[in-house]
Motif scaffolding. Structure first.
Motif, short mmCIF file in Angstrom:
data_model
loop_
_atom_site.label_atom_id
_atom_site.label_comp_id
_atom_site.label_asym_id
_atom_site.label_seq_id
_atom_site.Cartn_x
_atom_site.Cartn_y
_atom_site.Cartn_z
N ASN A 141 -16.51 -34.20 26.96
CA ASN A 141 -17.78 -33.48 26.88
C ASN A 141 -18.84 -34.15 27.74
OD1 ASN A 141 -16.49 -31.83 25.09
ND2 ASN A 141 -17.84 -32.25 23.35
N GLN A 142 -19.58 -33.35 28.47
CA GLN A 142 -20.65 -33.83 29.32
C GLN A 142 -21.94 -33.09 28.96
OE1 GLN A 142 -20.09 -36.36 31.65
NE2 GLN A 142 -18.03 -36.43 30.76
N GLU A 143 -23.04 -33.60 29.39
CA GLU A 143 -24.32 -32.99 29.04
C GLU A 143 -24.33 -31.51 29.43
OE1 GLU A 143 -29.14 -33.65 29.78
OE2 GLU A 143 -27.67 -35.07 30.60
N GLY A 144 -24.58 -30.67 28.43
CA GLY A 144 -24.59 -29.24 28.66
C GLY A 144 -23.23 -28.61 28.77
N LYS A 145 -22.18 -29.40 28.61
CA LYS A 145 -20.82 -28.90 28.77
C LYS A 145 -19.94 -29.45 27.63
CE LYS A 145 -21.09 -26.84 32.93
NZ LYS A 145 -22.54 -26.90 33.12
N ASP A 146 -20.21 -28.96 26.43
CA ASP A 146 -19.39 -29.36 25.28
C ASP A 146 -18.14 -28.48 25.24
OD1 ASP A 146 -21.22 -31.25 24.61
OD2 ASP A 146 -22.05 -30.18 22.89
N ILE A 147 -17.12 -28.92 25.92
CA ILE A 147 -15.92 -28.09 26.00
C ILE A 147 -15.02 -28.26 24.78
CG2 ILE A 147 -15.94 -27.92 28.50
CD1 ILE A 147 -13.76 -30.08 28.55
N PHE A 148 -15.20 -29.34 24.02
CA PHE A 148 -14.43 -29.52 22.79
C PHE A 148 -15.40 -29.72 21.62
CE2 PHE A 148 -11.29 -31.19 25.95
CZ PHE A 148 -10.34 -30.19 25.76
N ASN A 149 -15.65 -28.65 20.88
CA ASN A 149 -16.51 -28.73 19.71
C ASN A 149 -15.93 -27.96 18.53
OD1 ASN A 149 -16.96 -26.10 20.52
ND2 ASN A 149 -19.09 -26.42 21.13
N LYS A 308 -15.97 -15.08 22.54
CA LYS A 308 -16.31 -16.51 22.54
C LYS A 308 -15.37 -17.29 23.44
CE LYS A 308 -18.62 -16.73 18.07
NZ LYS A 308 -18.72 -17.42 16.75
N GLU A 309 -14.08 -16.93 23.43
CA GLU A 309 -13.17 -17.62 24.34
C GLU A 309 -13.52 -17.28 25.79
OE1 GLU A 309 -8.55 -18.40 25.67
OE2 GLU A 309 -8.94 -17.02 24.01
N ASP A 310 -13.90 -16.03 26.04
CA ASP A 310 -14.29 -15.65 27.41
C ASP A 310 -15.47 -16.52 27.88
OD1 ASP A 310 -12.33 -13.71 27.48
OD2 ASP A 310 -13.68 -12.07 26.91
N LYS A 311 -16.42 -16.73 27.00
CA LYS A 311 -17.58 -17.57 27.35
C LYS A 311 -17.13 -19.01 27.57
CE LYS A 311 -21.06 -14.71 25.04
NZ LYS A 311 -22.08 -14.65 23.95
N TRP A 312 -16.19 -19.46 26.74
CA TRP A 312 -15.69 -20.83 26.90
C TRP A 312 -14.97 -20.97 28.24
CZ3 TRP A 312 -11.03 -23.28 27.69
CH2 TRP A 312 -11.01 -24.67 27.50
N ASN A 313 -14.19 -19.96 28.60
CA ASN A 313 -13.49 -20.01 29.89
C ASN A 313 -14.48 -20.10 31.05
OD1 ASN A 313 -10.88 -19.94 28.83
ND2 ASN A 313 -10.83 -17.70 28.79
N GLU A 314 -15.59 -19.37 30.94
CA GLU A 314 -16.64 -19.46 31.97
C GLU A 314 -17.23 -20.87 32.00
OE1 GLU A 314 -19.51 -16.48 31.12
OE2 GLU A 314 -18.13 -14.79 31.44
N LEU A 315 -17.46 -21.42 30.79
CA LEU A 315 -17.99 -22.78 30.71
C LEU A 315 -17.02 -23.77 31.34
CD1 LEU A 315 -20.09 -24.81 29.49
CD2 LEU A 315 -18.62 -24.88 27.45
N PHE A 316 -15.73 -23.60 31.08
CA PHE A 316 -14.76 -24.55 31.61
C PHE A 316 -14.64 -24.43 33.12
CE2 PHE A 316 -10.45 -26.28 32.36
CZ PHE A 316 -10.64 -27.54 31.79
N GLN A 317 -14.77 -23.23 33.65
CA GLN A 317 -14.75 -23.07 35.10
C GLN A 317 -15.93 -23.81 35.73
OE1 GLN A 317 -12.41 -21.76 37.15
NE2 GLN A 317 -11.19 -21.60 35.29
N ALA A 324 -14.50 -32.25 38.25
CA ALA A 324 -13.14 -31.85 38.64
C ALA A 324 -12.09 -32.86 38.21
CB ALA A 324 -13.09 -31.65 40.15
N ASP A 325 -12.39 -34.14 38.35
CA ASP A 325 -11.39 -35.17 38.01
C ASP A 325 -11.06 -35.14 36.52
OD1 ASP A 325 -11.34 -35.91 40.63
OD2 ASP A 325 -12.57 -37.71 40.37
N LEU A 326 -12.08 -35.04 35.69
CA LEU A 326 -11.85 -35.00 34.24
C LEU A 326 -11.10 -33.73 33.85
CD1 LEU A 326 -15.23 -36.35 32.80
CD2 LEU A 326 -12.99 -37.47 32.70
N ALA A 327 -11.49 -32.60 34.45
CA ALA A 327 -10.82 -31.34 34.12
C ALA A 327 -9.35 -31.39 34.51
CB ALA A 327 -11.51 -30.18 34.84
N GLU A 328 -9.07 -31.91 35.69
CA GLU A 328 -7.68 -32.00 36.14
C GLU A 328 -6.89 -32.96 35.25
OE1 GLU A 328 -5.10 -32.91 40.21
OE2 GLU A 328 -7.17 -33.56 40.08
N GLU A 329 -7.51 -34.07 34.89
CA GLU A 329 -6.84 -35.03 34.01
C GLU A 329 -6.45 -34.38 32.69
OE1 GLU A 329 -8.34 -39.26 33.11
OE2 GLU A 329 -8.89 -38.10 31.32
#
Length: 671
Positions: A141-149, A308-317, A324-329
């Protein structure tokens, strides 16, 4: 039809489907499913984030039915919300090759997060899920990007809370302040033997408050708004796990079996099912019936969650673009695609290093590869100084530092195993737990469930035999290795030296078809010279020719762990007396049995019938490999309290004793 009437219709649909499925199967637990229908309805229609079309969405909320006997409840709501579970599947409840087994099974049924049924296991698995979410969030998770909550919700029963594992796991969850954990306690006052008053009269809420949990009570499970409000209140508590005590009535709606133990574990009976349907305003002649309004209601509920998943997918993109490095990892680890070349960092130990305890070798190996595995997480049951399983360059996993890779499980072996299984089910993580080998006695249910689910959990066990010494019989495992070998899908590896230990870790990381247990010594053992074989990487085959005889072998010496050195020394001594022996290192029966017939026969040729097994454990089972003409050197009693070297001598684990048995065997064979 107003909203209240529509939701009542939905809940009664869950109840009638549950009754019908159990009745058709003539087996099951209808009463609990009937009483819990409002909770399932509220969770799936008002609370949880999920997508039936993408059951493995990384940020989905997790649901665990720890009270797994009520699985028809879960199957019914999964069907209604559009998971790949048909009406025919419900009709096939508890039947051969059905997707609706008698208790929830991971991998078998879409939407089932973990196999439950043995009470208390799901409760503890949920703590692993919660740790997993906190761990992923801390790293990614990064500021403004809580991908796991996401959060973990569970339904647990009186039986779950009676089992000791729930206290172990509940205590740890409270200590860790896992505010992402919300459990609904089904307080129905009924067990199989009668009312809970005959055995279970404690103040459950007070107990959990003492663990550090936030607690609430909902007096009537049918008050949907009160249920939702309690869950929303729990969600807002970020530094405590939550237990919501919900008063329920088993077999709700049944005129004659309501609130009785008779409704717990047996079908209601055809007449009672009909009477119950009539009592609920249902047509008694309709079986496995779902009104169109019910399907429509859940379809709309699911559509909101898919959004909600659609919004999450947009967030993850967006996240991928910025990080990029964290996402790829994460994506690579979630697909079990690990950094190339990590095996190159496996330590290589030299014979001139002398004796090395395999637990010490394990520490060096684990830390050498840990830098490649940022999602490696685990720890010990208050024995990390002895099991040597600390990731040295990482801190402790605790409140305020959920990114630490080292979990202090405390003296809670049973819960540790279940938590490791829950962590393993968190996509991306590589989870392990460690303790003394003797304490697998406290972990057997979790090992078995890891085997059933074919989880990639890793277990590190040290102090593997009487060789541990002075602690005596209570701490000296003798029957344990053979007992572990009896668990299907569990790979056991007892390496013969430091280099085999390195490759044991390699196999554990690479193995994708079940749990792995690595069994290590306390005492130092010599580093083997591998100049006569392909090398310790052959451990992956389970058994291999470590050193063959100079001439055609007349017998085979087979050993695992610390006893491999005895076989090698005995071979040398026997050669001086004209007896030619092959030495086979056999660290893993399970890996050996996976090899093809030609390889197995190359190691154990049929014509070499004279064989000796050497292992500091019970001899049960070894005749599979030594044949009826062989000798098993082992220990079929308990140990004693004395220095390890003395014990090994007294119980016959010496070169001279191996040679003596070999010579006797040679004489009977007229060699």
């Amino acid at each position: 039809m107003n909203q209240h009437e529509l939701e009542t219709l939905c809940i009664n649909t869950i109840r009638t489907l549950s009754m019908d499925a159990v009745q058709k199967a003539n087996s099951g637990h209808p009463g609990t499913a009937m009483s819990l229908a409002p909770i399932a309805h509220v969770l799936w229609s008002r609370i949880m984030n999920y997508n039936p079309d993408d059951p493995h969405w990384p940020n989905r909320d997790r649901f665990i039915l720890s009270a797994g006997h009520a699985c028809i409840l879960q199957y019914s709501i999964l069907h209604l919300t559009g998971y790949d579970l048909s009406m025919d599947d419900l009709k096939d409840f508890r039947q051969w090759e059905s997707k609706t087994a008698g208790h929830p099974e991971y991998h078998l049924t879409p939407g089932i997060e973990v196999t439950t049924g043995p009470l208390g296991q799901g409760f503890a698995n949920g703590v692993g899920f919660a740790i997993g979410q906190k761990f992923l969030a801390a790293r990614y998770n990064q500021e403004g990007k809580d991908i796991f909550n996401y959060k973990t919700y569970a339904i647990c029963s009186d039986g779950d809370l009676m089992e000791g594992i729930s206290s172990e796991a509940g205590s740890l969850a409270g200590h860790l302040k896992l505010g992402n954990l919300i459990y609904l306690y089904d307080d129905n006052n009924i067990t199989i033997d009668g009312t809970t008053s005959i055995t279970f009269t404690e103040d459950v809420e007070a107990r959990f408050r003492s663990f550090g949990w936030h607690t609430q009570t909902v007096e009537d499970v049918n008050d949907l708004d009160a249920l939702e409000q309690a869950i929303r209140t729990a969600e807002a508590v970020e530094d405590q796990p939550s237990l919501i005590r919900v008063k329920t009535i088993i077999a709700y709606g049944s005129p004659n079996k309501i609130n009785t133990s008779g409704a717990h574990g047996a079908p209601l009976g055809g007449d009672e099912v009909a009477a119950t349907k009539k009592n609920l305003g249902w047509d008694p002649e309709k079986h496995f019936y779902v009104p169109d309004e019910v399907y429509d209601f859940y379809k709309k509920a699911v559509e909101k969650r898919q959004e909600k998943e659609d919004k999450w997918n947009e967030l993850f993109q967006s996240y991928k673009g910025e990080h990029a490095d964290l996402a790829e990892e994460y994506l690579n680890f979630a697909k079990e695609q690990y950094p190339s070349g990590w095996q190159d960092d496996l330590p290589v130990f030299k014979p001139e290093e002398g004796s090395v305890a395999t637990r010490n070798a394990g520490k060096k190996v684990m830390n050498a590869i840990a830098k490649h595995f940022p999602l490696l997480i685990g720890g010990a049951a208050d024995l990390v100084e002895s099991t040597k399983t600390e990731v040295e360059d990482s801190g402790s996993f605790e409140h305020g530092n959920y990114g630490g890779q080292n979990i202090h499980f405390g003296i809670r072996e049973h819960a540790m195993g279940a938590i490791v299984n829950g962590l393993t089910l968190t996509e991306g993580t590589i989870a392990y737990g460690s303790t003394f080998f003797i304490f697998t006695d406290y972990m057997r249910p979790t090992l078995r469930l890891a085997g059933i689910m074919k989880l990639r959990s890793i277990f590190i066990y040290t102090h593997d035999s009487i060789g541990l010494g002075e602690d005596g019989t209570t701490h000296q495992p003798v029957e344990h290795l053979m007992s572990m070998r009896a668990i299907p899908n569990l790979v056991n590896i007892r390496p013969g030296d430091a280099n085999e230990t390195a490759h044991a870790w390699r196999v554990a990381i690479e193995h994708k078809d079940g749990p792995v247990a690595i069994v290590l010594t306390r005492q130092g053992i010599p580093v083997i010279n591998y100049e006569h074989c392909e090398g310790p990487q052959s451990l992956e085959k389970g058994a291999y020719i470590l050193k063959d005889a100079d001439d055609a072998p007349q017998m085979i010496l087979i050993a695992s762990g610390s006893e491999v050195q005895l076989a090698l020394q005995a071979q040398e001594k026997l050669a001086g007396e004209g007896i030619h022996a092959r030495v086979v290192s056999m660290p893993s029966w399970e890996l050996f049995e996976k090899q093809d017939v030609s390889y197995r026969e190359s190691v154990f040729p049929k014509e070499i019938r004279k064989r000796i097994s050497i292992e500091a454990g019970v001899t049960l089972g070894w005749h599979k490999y030594i044949t009826d003409e062989g000798v098993a050197i082992g220990i079929d009693t308990y140990g004693e309290s004395a220095p390890g070297k003395k014990l090994m001598e007294e119980f016959g684990f010496t070169v001279d004793n191996v040679v003596k048995h070999a010579k006797q065997l040679a004489e009977t064979a007229n060699v």
